[in-house]
Design an enzyme around this catalytic site. Structure first.
Site, short mmCIF file in Angstrom:
data_model
loop_
_atom_site.label_atom_id
_atom_site.label_comp_id
_atom_site.label_asym_id
_atom_site.label_seq_id
_atom_site.Cartn_x
_atom_site.Cartn_y
_atom_site.Cartn_z
CG HIS A 113 -0.41 0.32 2.51
ND1 HIS A 113 -0.13 -0.63 3.46
CD2 HIS A 113 -0.04 1.51 3.07
CE1 HIS A 113 0.35 -0.04 4.54
NE2 HIS A 113 0.43 1.26 4.33
CB SER A 131 3.10 1.58 6.29
OG SER A 131 1.81 1.66 6.79
CG ASP A 133 -0.36 -3.96 2.62
OD1 ASP A 133 0.21 -3.52 1.60
OD2 ASP A 133 -0.56 -3.27 3.64
#
EC number: 3.4.21.-
Length: 317
Positions: free
Chosen positions: A90, A242, A141
């Site tokens: 992402h 992330s 992801d």
């Protein structure tokens, strides 16, 4: 948290679809130039924020990289070989075909003062997992980042290991996360942006599924996800973390157990961090990345033991 109805079974078909796509891995990637032999993975040469986190020491986590967009920290990642970094897919949403926007900073401890021994390399291309849907909280992801050139290994720049099939993470196993993300929701890590670290316990997947269950439809915790953190909140990954690593130490080597993926808010009660499991996607990584190193239990087959004491300090997007 009181929930209405029973949560769905873990899964959602993610790994079934993934298995059928493994054979479609890009032959161009598989035929990439042979990488130089790296040093042993997962072993820092120097041993000695994340919400509620603490400063790491210089070169403590030499595989952690800053993925930068237009020169600014965007996500974290982990070095696998001299040409490959692994991170969350992402991080490249809406920019997959624009690798020129991104660069990778390696060997930096403080982003505000990376030092002359850090290395900055451009991105050649990004290979997201073929079943990733680009929706928030989706399974798979995970993405592989091909660097424009080989990096130079040093005490500040070393690869991390992937877990082999012998590795299992029972609840309450204590691992670590690290990153340069926000220290609170909306509060960026202050200058000089020193790499943060946090010890986090693995949370049972069924418990985590109940915590995130909304009473209708497919539950968000799929079979390729891990949950870790503190149910009371206060310590967690946050925006900018992330793609960073969930790291567990086994027989003296650090393994990449998971990738920081998602969560609700930052360090909220009953909302632990959610990570993409590398054990679930190890085969896909091996199909693409030549020379990735795997490690497991020296005696084979055993699960990691949960330490009798723990706590620590934390990272997410």
């Amino acid at each position: 948290m009181v929930v209405s109805g029973a949560p769905p079974a873990l899964g959602g078909g993610c790994l079934g679809t993934f298995t059928s796509l493994l054979l479609l891995a890009s032959t161009a990637i598989l035929n990439a130039a042979r990488i130089p032999v790296p040093p042993a993975c997962g072993k820092p040469q120097q041993l000695n924020r994340v919400v509620g986190g603490e400063d790491s020491t210089d070169s403590e986590w030499p595989w952690i990289v800053s993925i930068q967009k237009n020169g600014t920290h965007h996500c974290a990642g982990s070095l696998l070989t001299s040409r490959w970094v692994i991170t969350a897919a992402h991080c490249f949403k809406d920019n997959l075909n624009k690798p020129y926007l991104f660069s990778v900073l390696l060997g930096a401890w403080q982003l505000g003062n990376p030092g002359s021994r850090s290395q900055k390399v451009g991105v050649a291309w990004v290979e997201p997992h073929p079943v990733y849907s680009w929706k928030e909280g989706a399974c798979a992801d995970i993405a592989l980042v091909r660097l424009e050139r080989s990096i130079q290994f040093s005490e500040r720049v070393l690869p991390i290991c992937l877990p082999d099939a012998s590795i299992h993470l029972p609840p309450n196993t204590h691992c670590w996360i690290s990153g340069w993300g926000s220290i609170q929701d909306g509060v960026p890590l202050p200058h000089p942006q020193t790499l943060q670290k946090l010890k986090v316990p693995i949370i049972d997947s069924e418990v985590c599924s109940h915590l995130y269950w909304r009473g209708a439809g497919q539950g968000p915790i799929t079979e390729d996800m891990l949950c870790a953190g503190y149910l009371e909140g206060e310590r967690d990954a946050c925006l900018g973390d992330s793609g960073g690593p969930l790291m567990c130490q086994v027989d003296g080597a650090w393994l990449l157990a998971g990738i920081i993926s998602w969560g609700e808010g930052c360090a909220e009660r009953n909302r632990p961090g959610v990570y993409i499991s590398l054990s679930a996607h190890r085969s896909w990584v091996e199909k693409i990345v030549q020379g990735v190193q795997l490690r497991g239990r020296a005696q084979g087959g055993g699960a990691l033991r949960a330490p009798s004491q723990g706590s620590g300090a934390a990272a997410r997007s």
